[in-house]
Design a protein around this motif. Structure first.
Motif, PDB file in Angstrom:
ATOM      1  N   ALA A 144       4.357 -61.145   4.140  1.00 52.22           N
ATOM      2  CA  ALA A 144       4.748 -60.964   2.744  1.00 52.22           C
ATOM      3  C   ALA A 144       4.910 -59.486   2.464  1.00 52.22           C
ATOM      4  CB  ALA A 144       3.701 -61.572   1.823  1.00 52.22           C
ATOM      5  N   PHE A 145       5.604 -59.171   1.379  1.00 51.56           N
ATOM      6  CA  PHE A 145       5.918 -57.779   1.084  1.00 51.56           C
ATOM      7  C   PHE A 145       6.066 -57.641  -0.428  1.00 51.56           C
ATOM      8  CE2 PHE A 145       8.590 -54.051   0.696  1.00 51.56           C
ATOM      9  CZ  PHE A 145       8.230 -53.243   1.777  1.00 51.56           C
ATOM     10  N   ALA A 146       5.401 -56.657  -0.985  1.00 55.02           N
ATOM     11  CA  ALA A 146       5.547 -56.438  -2.425  1.00 55.02           C
ATOM     12  C   ALA A 146       5.736 -54.953  -2.685  1.00 55.02           C
ATOM     13  CB  ALA A 146       4.325 -56.962  -3.162  1.00 55.02           C
ATOM     14  N   ALA A 149       3.505 -47.076   5.358  1.00 57.50           N
ATOM     15  CA  ALA A 149       4.035 -47.601   4.099  1.00 57.50           C
ATOM     16  C   ALA A 149       4.297 -49.096   4.223  1.00 57.50           C
ATOM     17  CB  ALA A 149       5.341 -46.870   3.735  1.00 57.50           C
ATOM     18  N   GLU A 150       4.893 -49.478   5.355  1.00 58.99           N
ATOM     19  CA  GLU A 150       5.195 -50.903   5.522  1.00 58.99           C
ATOM     20  C   GLU A 150       3.908 -51.711   5.526  1.00 58.99           C
ATOM     21  OE1 GLU A 150       7.472 -52.008   9.013  1.00 58.99           O
ATOM     22  OE2 GLU A 150       7.127 -54.133   8.581  1.00 58.99           O
ATOM     23  N   GLN A 210      -0.010 -55.557   0.244  1.00 61.60           N
ATOM     24  CA  GLN A 210       0.130 -55.866  -1.180  1.00 61.60           C
ATOM     25  C   GLN A 210       0.745 -57.243  -1.380  1.00 61.60           C
ATOM     26  OE1 GLN A 210       2.278 -53.013  -3.763  1.00 61.60           O
ATOM     27  NE2 GLN A 210       0.683 -51.597  -3.047  1.00 61.60           N
ATOM     28  N   GLY A 211       1.794 -57.514  -0.588  1.00 58.63           N
ATOM     29  CA  GLY A 211       2.453 -58.820  -0.669  1.00 58.63           C
ATOM     30  C   GLY A 211       1.497 -59.933  -0.292  1.00 58.63           C
ATOM     31  N   SER A 212       0.775 -59.738   0.803  1.00 59.56           N
ATOM     32  CA  SER A 212      -0.155 -60.763   1.261  1.00 59.56           C
ATOM     33  C   SER A 212      -1.218 -61.049   0.214  1.00 59.56           C
ATOM     34  CB  SER A 212      -0.834 -60.322   2.555  1.00 59.56           C
ATOM     35  OG  SER A 212       0.141 -60.142   3.560  1.00 59.56           O
ATOM     36  N   ALA A 215      10.707 -49.110   4.328  1.00 62.21           N
ATOM     37  CA  ALA A 215       9.749 -50.078   4.856  1.00 62.21           C
ATOM     38  C   ALA A 215      10.227 -51.506   4.623  1.00 62.21           C
ATOM     39  CB  ALA A 215       8.370 -49.878   4.224  1.00 62.21           C
ATOM     40  N   PRO A 229       0.969 -66.219   4.439  1.00 60.87           N
ATOM     41  CA  PRO A 229       0.456 -65.087   3.648  1.00 60.87           C
ATOM     42  C   PRO A 229       0.553 -63.767   4.413  1.00 60.87           C
ATOM     43  CG  PRO A 229      -1.162 -66.889   3.745  1.00 60.87           C
ATOM     44  CD  PRO A 229      -0.025 -67.272   4.639  1.00 60.87           C
ATOM     45  N   ALA A 230       0.474 -63.831   5.737  1.00 60.48           N
ATOM     46  CA  ALA A 230       0.510 -62.591   6.512  1.00 60.48           C
ATOM     47  C   ALA A 230       1.909 -61.986   6.528  1.00 60.48           C
ATOM     48  CB  ALA A 230       0.033 -62.856   7.935  1.00 60.48           C
ATOM     49  N   GLU A 285       1.078 -51.034   4.105  1.00 55.63           N
ATOM     50  CA  GLU A 285       0.503 -51.119   2.764  1.00 55.63           C
ATOM     51  C   GLU A 285       1.236 -52.137   1.905  1.00 55.63           C
ATOM     52  OE1 GLU A 285      -0.945 -46.499   2.543  1.00 55.63           O
ATOM     53  OE2 GLU A 285       0.465 -47.236   0.999  1.00 55.63           O
ATOM     54  N   LEU A 286       2.565 -52.106   1.992  1.00 54.70           N
ATOM     55  CA  LEU A 286       3.345 -53.000   1.139  1.00 54.70           C
ATOM     56  C   LEU A 286       3.236 -54.451   1.607  1.00 54.70           C
ATOM     57  CD1 LEU A 286       6.443 -50.713   0.562  1.00 54.70           C
ATOM     58  CD2 LEU A 286       4.503 -51.095  -0.962  1.00 54.70           C
ATOM     59  N   ARG A 287       3.081 -54.621   2.918  1.00 56.04           N
ATOM     60  CA  ARG A 287       2.832 -55.976   3.433  1.00 56.04           C
ATOM     61  C   ARG A 287       1.490 -56.483   2.910  1.00 56.04           C
ATOM     62  NH1 ARG A 287       4.497 -58.412   8.264  1.00 56.04           N
ATOM     63  NH2 ARG A 287       6.494 -57.686   9.070  1.00 56.04           N
ATOM     64  N   ARG A 302      10.289 -43.853   1.688  1.00 55.82           N
ATOM     65  CA  ARG A 302       9.593 -44.545   2.766  1.00 55.82           C
ATOM     66  C   ARG A 302       9.393 -46.013   2.426  1.00 55.82           C
ATOM     67  NH1 ARG A 302       6.473 -39.664   2.945  1.00 55.82           N
ATOM     68  NH2 ARG A 302       7.343 -38.455   4.665  1.00 55.82           N
ATOM     69  N   ARG A 303       9.084 -46.295   1.167  1.00 62.10           N
ATOM     70  CA  ARG A 303       8.811 -47.685   0.784  1.00 62.10           C
ATOM     71  C   ARG A 303      10.069 -48.540   0.874  1.00 62.10           C
ATOM     72  NH1 ARG A 303       4.466 -47.035  -4.147  1.00 62.10           N
ATOM     73  NH2 ARG A 303       2.919 -45.974  -2.855  1.00 62.10           N
ATOM     74  N   ALA A 329       8.692 -60.322  -1.599  1.00 58.01           N
ATOM     75  CA  ALA A 329       9.317 -61.129  -0.567  1.00 58.01           C
ATOM     76  C   ALA A 329       8.265 -61.848   0.257  1.00 58.01           C
ATOM     77  CB  ALA A 329      10.161 -60.238   0.344  1.00 58.01           C
ATOM     78  N   MET A 344       6.223 -61.953  -7.590  1.00 62.91           N
ATOM     79  CA  MET A 344       5.769 -62.664  -6.399  1.00 62.91           C
ATOM     80  C   MET A 344       5.645 -64.157  -6.671  1.00 62.91           C
ATOM     81  SD  MET A 344       5.076 -62.767  -3.258  1.00 62.91           S
ATOM     82  CE  MET A 344       4.638 -61.223  -2.441  1.00 62.91           C
TER      83      MET A 344
END
Lengths: 651, 223
Positions: B83-85, A11-12, A18-20, B104, B80-81, A14-16, B100-101, B70, B181
């Motif tokens: 980051a978190f959405a 999960a982490e 997404q953020g990237s 995370a 860019p590496a 995937e969300l990273r 879980r999210r 974030a 973002m």
């Protein structure tokens, strides 16, 4: 690690990701606005955006310099301003100070070579930079053709893009001027004569005759065309077919006419005519309703202006009035070529060729009233005309050289040439080449000289290089035969080159003179726009731009014995003799080409019809790309000036 | 999904850890056990996490947390590496997935100091979400730009201002609406500028910056 923990890890991740993706997306939005990134592939942009970090540099802080060791990043300015200052002694190949702004990048050479930067880059305003690590920069160089081209041929690739933009800009103009690209909506007859299919033949023919047209559209009540009837149908389908005049027109018409929608271009129509062997194309709106007719003749009218025709017209013109029309055609054709993205070098030469033809015809017409049989003479072009570098706004710079063995007869002969030259000068003026304000014209006794007088004049300027002599040298040393005995001009040239090579002092004075004016590059601002007191905010592209190149080209040509007068050729040939690297001189020539292109464009776009365009541009009105290229072009001007300075020890 | 989440987040009160999926419980235990990073090094060596949230309204007690975005600044640069959405309005996740999210995010942030605009607002939503959903009392170190900016850039403004005013004053305003973002990235840039200013004023460590943020909030609120 347990599978449960992997689920959290998943999960982490995937969300990273997404953020990237979103951070990279924001970077990509910036990249898409700036050359060369706007031309790069999605994959290349992705690579850049994934790897580039955004960093802030407060005003006054150093970003990278010779002391920072091997360069670790490729920097792309996101916002703000950065000043580059050369460390150590000024070398020939680089500028001393330059300022960079959003969309510009550095230090390309150093990061490519993996060495320390030779320049110190300092933020002069609060500045954000995208920093791409060196290894990713190299990957990008290796994988993106556009990026590689950009880094290796910085200025050339920018120029290319500017030309493409220019083409777009002109496509607009060109269509307004009705070229083959213009939509059919604006061409041909807008209110074609049409009749219903059941109209009796006689009535249909009457309406044709009444409207004075050669063709007729047959359309139903819904205005959708069903056929065409032309005069040639009259023979085949009526007279020879014995059709009674009471028969409906539908029996005589050619059915299923060829139609195009209004937004199709003249070119489409021309193609259709050629392919289908037809002379008319019907124009309809989106619903298929008749809105116009375009004939073969309408299309020919669009193409009136063509190189071959213009030359033929000029060469067979019976009088000045006919030449006036040709002069207008030359102008029009050059605009069209500008619109097609032809480079400045070719374009100015092209204008020169046609203007030469025009001038020759004016001379021939005037010779009908003057007899110089048995006398060797030549009509000379000076200045920009002598260099084949004419823009749209060029006044006359000309003179006459004649051979006269008998010194006593020189003055008498001069009077005869002056009378003839006056007529030529006046006629040229009527054809759109204004009389020279400085009176550098063949009708001025000062510039209507025998070969010996010219030689003496040249020698005198070279022996005593006073300011006026130097100024004259910049005009008169760029001469070319337009008409008559070319050998006379060659004799002048040999004399000139011999004199200059034996007078190094003269060239040094020329160099000093050429260095009086510097390219208008600011230390902090991009451009200095206050050099002309009565034109605040503007740059004189001739005085502070092309003239710098032209002056340097002349000096090196004289120094190396190059016979050519064209600045581009002079620089190319002289650089070979001086062993200047090709890349180096190409960058210089591209700089000159761009400035000339800007002048042409400005004269065309800004100039009012019938008025002389000027060379004053406001850099704020240029788009970002053009500003950058102009800046780079001025840097090239500075570069060759620096070389000249060193070569002639002028300080 | 939103309704399900609402039920969980906003009605149930603090959730008992016993109801959480096993992997979430384990991850939370690990997270609790990790030491918060030291805050006495220079800013350049501190990883800050800039965060902004999307909500359905202004009140942390009633409105929903819809998402967060974030970026980490591990060395003063936006990477860019790092980051978190998280989009909670997406309808593709079951409750365990939502747990879980959120977990995370805790793992991602790794107890780094959080930077935002109007800390109490953001903190309120996060606290409630983590409490009700995961049973976690979320009390990170906050750096609040809304109060720090007037404190460190008082030549620009002595009072708190809407974010857009600051962006405009610093000349980094984009045009049009920003998503979460994009907003976070704007905050990150303001923060980058602020770090340079703070260092110049001898607020050279994260610890001091957090103190300064708290002091600014307190002083300006009360005087």
């Amino acid at each position: 690690m347990s599978t449960e923990q992997q689920a959290i890890g998943q999960a982490e991740m995937e969300l990273r990701q997404q953020g990237s993706r979103r951070v990279a997306g924001s970077t990509q939005n910036f990249l898409k606005l700036h050359a060369p990134f706007d031309k790069m592939t999605v994959e290349a942009l992705q690579l850049f955006a994934d790897k580039a970090q955004l960093t802030f540099y407060a005003a006054g802080s150093e970003i990278v310099g010779p002391d920072s060791g091997n360069v670790r990043f490729f920097y792309l300015i996101e916002s703000g301003k950065v000043q580059a200052r050369q460390a150590g002694e000024v070398t020939v190949t680089e500028y001393s100070i330059l300022s960079l702004s959003a969309g510009e990048s550095f230090p390309i050479g150093a990061v490519t070579a993996g060495r320390p930067s030779t320049n110190t880059y300092t933020a002069v305003e609060d500045t954000f930079c995208y920093q791409l690590p060196a290894e990713d920069f190299l990957t990008l160089m290796a994988t993106s053709r556009e990026f590689n081209l950009f880094c290796t041929q910085y200025i050339a690739s920018l120029l290319n893009q500017s030309r493409q933009q220019l083409q777009l800009q002109f496509a607009q103009r060109a269509s307004e001027q009705q070229t083959l690209n213009s939509p059919l909506a604006g061409i041909g007859s807008r209110s074609p004569v049409s009749v219903a299919p059941e109209t009796p033949l006689r009535a249909a023919l009457e309406s044709m005759s009444k409207a004075g047209v050669g063709s007729l559209v047959i359309a139903g009540n819904d205005r959708k065309p069903v056929g065409v009837f032309t005069r040639s149908d009259l023979l085949d389908r009526v007279v020879l077919a014995d059709l009674p005049q009471t028969a409906p027109i539908s029996q005589a018409m050619s059915p299923a006419p060829f139609m195009l929608e209004e937004h199709a271009t003249a070119y489409d129509a021309m193609l259709a005519m050629a392919t289908n062997g037809i002379r008319h194309v019907l124009v309809t709106d989106a619903e298929g309703k008749l809105t116009g007719v375009v004939s073969e003749r309408d299309l020919f009218a669009l193409q009136r202006v063509g190189l071959r025709q213009i030359r033929q017209t000029i060469e067979s013109a019976a009088n000045v009035e006919a030449l006036q029309q040709s002069a207008a055609d030359v102008r029009q054709l050059s605009f069209n070529m500008l619109a097609q993205g032809v480079g400045a070098e070719q374009l100015t030469q092209f204008i020169s060729v046609l203007n030469d033809a025009l001038t020759r015809r004016v001379i021939q017409l005037n010779l009908e009233n003057h007899n110089f049989d048995g006398i060797e003479w030549a009509w000379l072009a000076f200045g920009s005309e002598g260099r084949d570098e004419q823009t749209f706004s060029t006044d006359q710079d000309n003179g006459i050289v004649f051979a006269c063995a008998d010194e006593a007869a020189v003055d008498g002969l001069r009077q005869r040439f002056l009378a003839f030259a006056l007529g030529v000068n006046k006629d040229l003026d009527r054809c759109g080449f204004p009389l020279c304000k400085g009176n550098i014209m063949a009708s001025n006794p000062q510039w209507c000289l025998s070969l010996d007088e010219w030689k003496e004049q040249f020698s005198q300027w070279i022996r005593v290089p006073q300011p006026e002599a130097l100024l004259n040298a910049t005009i008169f040393f760029d001469f070319r035969t337009l008409f008559g005995k070319a050998e006379l001009a060659e004799a002048m040239r040999r004399h000139l080159l011999m004199q200059t090579s034996s007078n190094p002092m003269f060239l040094r004075c020329m160099a000093q003179n050429a260095l009086d004016v510097e390219p208008p590059l600011g230390k902090i601002r991009d451009f200095l726009t206050d050099l002309e007191p009565d034109q605040p905010g503007k740059i004189d592209l001739k005085k502070y731009g092309s003239r710098i190149f032209v002056d340097v080209a002349r000096i090196y040509a004289l120094a190396t014995g190059v016979h050519n007068t064209n600045s581009v050729q002079r620089l190319r040939l002289a650089s070979k003799r001086l062993s200047i690297r090709d890349e180096e001189i190409n960058a210089v020539l591209e700089g000159l080409d761009f400035i000339q292109l800007l002048r042409l464009r400005h004269q065309y776009l800004e100039g009012e019809p019938g008025r002389q365009g000027d060379n004053l541009i406001n850099p704020d009105n240029l788009n970002e790309l053009d500003r950058r290229i102009l800046k780079e072009s001025f840097r090239q001007a500075r570069k060759i000036q620096t070389r000249l300075k060193l070569d002639y020890q002028v300080h | 999904m939103v309704f399900g989440l609402k039920d969980f987040l906003f009605k149930g009160g603090a959730r008992s850890p016993a109801n959480l999926p096993e992997d979430v419980r384990q991850a939370l235990a690990d997270w609790r056990a990790t030491k918060a990073p030291a805050l006495d090094g220079p800013h350049f060596h501190t990883r800050y996490v800039v965060i902004d949230i999307a909500t359905s309204g202004p009140r942390a007690a009633e409105d929903e947390l819809q998402g967060l975005a974030a970026v980490g600044l591990p060395n003063g640069a936006i990477q860019p590496a790092d980051a978190f959405a998280l989009d909670l309005s997406a309808e593709d996740a079951d409750d365990a997935a939502v747990d879980r999210r959120l977990t995370a995010f805790l793992t991602y942030a790794a107890k780094a100091p959080l930077v935002t605009y109007h800390g109490p607002f953001v903190a309120g939503f996060l606290q409630r979400a983590f409490k009700e959903r995961l049973g976690v009392d979320f009390q990170p170190q906050w750096v609040d730009l809304a109060w720090l900016l007037p404190s460190l850039f008082h030549e620009k403004s002595m009072v708190t201002l809407p974010l857009d005013d600051w962006l405009e004053m610093f000349g980094i305003a984009g045009s049009g609406r920003r998503d979460t973002m994009a907003n976070t990235l704007m905050l990150a840039r303001l923060f980058q500028m602020l770090l340079v200013r703070a260092t110049g004023k001898e607020i050279a460590t994260a610890g001091k910056l957090i103190e300064e943020s708290q002091a600014a909030t307190f002083l300006r609120r009360n005087h």
